[in-house]
Write a protein that holds these residues in place. Sequence first.
Motif, PDB file in Angstrom:
ATOM      1  N   ASN A  83      22.908   3.461   6.226  1.00 48.95           N
ATOM      2  CA  ASN A  83      22.274   2.060   5.482  1.00 48.95           C
ATOM      3  C   ASN A  83      21.102   1.517   5.829  1.00 48.95           C
ATOM      4  O   ASN A  83      20.457   0.543   5.423  1.00 48.95           O
ATOM      5  CB  ASN A  83      23.268   0.924   5.879  1.00 48.95           C
ATOM      6  N   THR A  84      20.436   1.930   6.862  1.00 44.43           N
ATOM      7  CA  THR A  84      18.953   1.846   7.266  1.00 44.43           C
ATOM      8  C   THR A  84      17.797   2.744   7.046  1.00 44.43           C
ATOM      9  O   THR A  84      18.078   3.939   7.405  1.00 44.43           O
ATOM     10  CB  THR A  84      19.104   1.663   8.871  1.00 44.43           C
ATOM     11  N   ILE A  85      16.806   2.485   6.465  1.00 41.09           N
ATOM     12  CA  ILE A  85      15.539   3.012   6.302  1.00 41.09           C
ATOM     13  C   ILE A  85      14.482   2.304   7.061  1.00 41.09           C
ATOM     14  O   ILE A  85      14.197   1.477   7.119  1.00 41.09           O
ATOM     15  CB  ILE A  85      15.107   3.176   4.985  1.00 41.09           C
ATOM     16  N   VAL A  86      13.649   3.595   7.829  1.00 39.24           N
ATOM     17  CA  VAL A  86      12.382   2.491   8.516  1.00 39.24           C
ATOM     18  C   VAL A  86      11.146   3.398   7.873  1.00 39.24           C
ATOM     19  O   VAL A  86      11.168   4.531   7.553  1.00 39.24           O
ATOM     20  CB  VAL A  86      12.411   3.176   9.845  1.00 39.24           C
ATOM     21  N   SER A  87      10.068   2.613   7.404  1.00 39.27           N
ATOM     22  CA  SER A  87       8.849   3.416   6.441  1.00 39.27           C
ATOM     23  C   SER A  87       7.836   3.028   7.108  1.00 39.27           C
ATOM     24  O   SER A  87       7.543   1.647   7.801  1.00 39.27           O
ATOM     25  CB  SER A  87       9.247   2.729   5.132  1.00 39.27           C
ATOM     26  N   GLY A  88       6.698   3.726   6.837  1.00 41.44           N
ATOM     27  CA  GLY A  88       5.299   3.435   7.396  1.00 41.44           C
ATOM     28  C   GLY A  88       4.561   3.382   5.977  1.00 41.44           C
ATOM     29  O   GLY A  88       4.518   4.341   5.415  1.00 41.44           O
ATOM     30  N   ALA A  89       3.360   2.458   6.188  1.00 38.54           N
ATOM     31  CA  ALA A  89       2.338   2.707   5.124  1.00 38.54           C
ATOM     32  C   ALA A  89       1.028   2.547   5.392  1.00 38.54           C
ATOM     33  O   ALA A  89       0.642   2.640   6.614  1.00 38.54           O
ATOM     34  CB  ALA A  89       2.738   1.170   4.286  1.00 38.54           C
ATOM     35  N   HIS A  90       0.194   2.762   4.627  1.00 36.18           N
ATOM     36  CA  HIS A  90      -1.078   2.939   4.623  1.00 36.18           C
ATOM     37  C   HIS A  90      -1.992   1.777   5.263  1.00 36.18           C
ATOM     38  O   HIS A  90      -2.675   2.061   5.728  1.00 36.18           O
ATOM     39  CB  HIS A  90      -1.518   3.264   3.161  1.00 36.18           C
ATOM     40  N   SER A 113       0.955  -1.182  -0.089  1.00 43.40           N
ATOM     41  CA  SER A 113      -0.047  -0.154   0.024  1.00 43.40           C
ATOM     42  C   SER A 113       0.921   1.315  -0.141  1.00 43.40           C
ATOM     43  O   SER A 113       2.162   1.137  -0.032  1.00 43.40           O
ATOM     44  CB  SER A 113      -0.922  -0.033   1.283  1.00 43.40           C
ATOM     45  N   PRO A 114       0.451   2.574  -0.110  1.00 43.91           N
ATOM     46  CA  PRO A 114       1.208   3.697  -0.179  1.00 43.91           C
ATOM     47  C   PRO A 114       2.288   3.868   0.942  1.00 43.91           C
ATOM     48  O   PRO A 114       1.660   3.306   1.937  1.00 43.91           O
ATOM     49  CB  PRO A 114       0.084   4.752  -0.082  1.00 43.91           C
ATOM     50  N   VAL A 115       3.291   4.301   0.774  1.00 40.73           N
ATOM     51  CA  VAL A 115       4.199   4.655   1.882  1.00 40.73           C
ATOM     52  C   VAL A 115       4.119   6.003   2.232  1.00 40.73           C
ATOM     53  O   VAL A 115       4.729   6.763   1.287  1.00 40.73           O
ATOM     54  CB  VAL A 115       5.598   4.137   1.391  1.00 40.73           C
ATOM     55  N   TRP A 116       3.627   6.331   3.283  1.00 43.01           N
ATOM     56  CA  TRP A 116       3.319   7.767   3.523  1.00 43.01           C
ATOM     57  C   TRP A 116       4.570   8.347   4.285  1.00 43.01           C
ATOM     58  O   TRP A 116       4.785   9.605   4.029  1.00 43.01           O
ATOM     59  CB  TRP A 116       2.317   7.924   4.608  1.00 43.01           C
ATOM     60  N   CYS A 117       5.482   7.523   4.902  1.00 41.06           N
ATOM     61  CA  CYS A 117       6.447   8.132   5.691  1.00 41.06           C
ATOM     62  C   CYS A 117       7.658   7.225   5.552  1.00 41.06           C
ATOM     63  O   CYS A 117       7.454   5.797   5.541  1.00 41.06           O
ATOM     64  CB  CYS A 117       6.050   8.567   7.184  1.00 41.06           C
ATOM     65  N   PHE A 118       8.775   7.777   5.726  1.00 42.01           N
ATOM     66  CA  PHE A 118      10.149   6.967   6.010  1.00 42.01           C
ATOM     67  C   PHE A 118      11.255   7.993   6.625  1.00 42.01           C
ATOM     68  O   PHE A 118      10.809   9.210   6.452  1.00 42.01           O
ATOM     69  CB  PHE A 118      10.776   6.363   4.756  1.00 42.01           C
ATOM     70  N   GLN A 119      11.979   7.432   7.361  1.00 39.16           N
ATOM     71  CA  GLN A 119      13.295   8.013   7.843  1.00 39.16           C
ATOM     72  C   GLN A 119      14.453   7.519   7.849  1.00 39.16           C
ATOM     73  O   GLN A 119      14.638   6.231   7.843  1.00 39.16           O
ATOM     74  CB  GLN A 119      12.764   8.428   9.321  1.00 39.16           C
ATOM     75  N   LEU A 120      15.626   8.347   7.554  1.00 43.46           N
ATOM     76  CA  LEU A 120      17.094   7.832   7.357  1.00 43.46           C
ATOM     77  C   LEU A 120      17.536   8.592   8.595  1.00 43.46           C
ATOM     78  O   LEU A 120      17.087   9.478   9.298  1.00 43.46           O
ATOM     79  CB  LEU A 120      17.812   8.348   6.025  1.00 43.46           C
ATOM     80  N   SER A 121      18.807   7.953   8.781  1.00 39.32           N
ATOM     81  CA  SER A 121      19.621   8.688   9.945  1.00 39.32           C
ATOM     82  C   SER A 121      20.849   8.903   9.635  1.00 39.32           C
ATOM     83  O   SER A 121      21.553   7.943   8.889  1.00 39.32           O
ATOM     84  CB  SER A 121      19.383   7.579  11.256  1.00 39.32           C
TER      85      SER A 121
END
Length: 205
Positions: A80-87, A67-75
Amino acid sequence: LVRTPPDVPFEDVVKGTVLSKFSGHTGSVVCAHVLDSRIVTSSTDGLIKLWDVRAGACAMTLSGHVSPVWCFQLSDADENTIVSGAHDGGVKVWDMRSMFGGSRLTLRGHTDSVTTLGWDWTKVVTGSSDTSVRLWDLNSGRCLCVCSGHTSNVSKVSLLNAAWDSRFTLLPVSISDEQGVSRPSEEKVVGPVRPLNLLGQRILR
């Protein structure tokens, strides 16, 4: 960087000229971040793409959300790591060193869209349209606590103290539109800012 479906233009904001244009998403680009010579974007097509500015091409596609990925964050501390949140309420942890572009961890618990998140070396904090805030262990994927108290979409979470002791607080902001419908977008803030003690799972004020 301007949101425009489905292309991603890289612009000189001073001169107002397009330096590069990246094509590859099949849906609207809803989130984008620039990190050194790389651009990371997420889209309503459920994909996260890593673009190489110098090469002018997509270097990696992260697929796994449905589903659509509304947000993500790098550091900056861990590029090398991404955390993402979806619909669909799913949260995924990605390792960009993986050759297969798959997630290494999936966090399940929210019952509505994940609209905002934050993370450090060991913890992930997520806010959702289900009005809750969750704290997760980044290594095991276990939900450590659930904080409630908002009556509408949690649109922003901020880590105020990364010491992870009893003083740690979370700053969520609730928003809704004029009809009272929560949306994962830049709406006018009408709800309260509520600091939370995550370890005590209570609202401070």
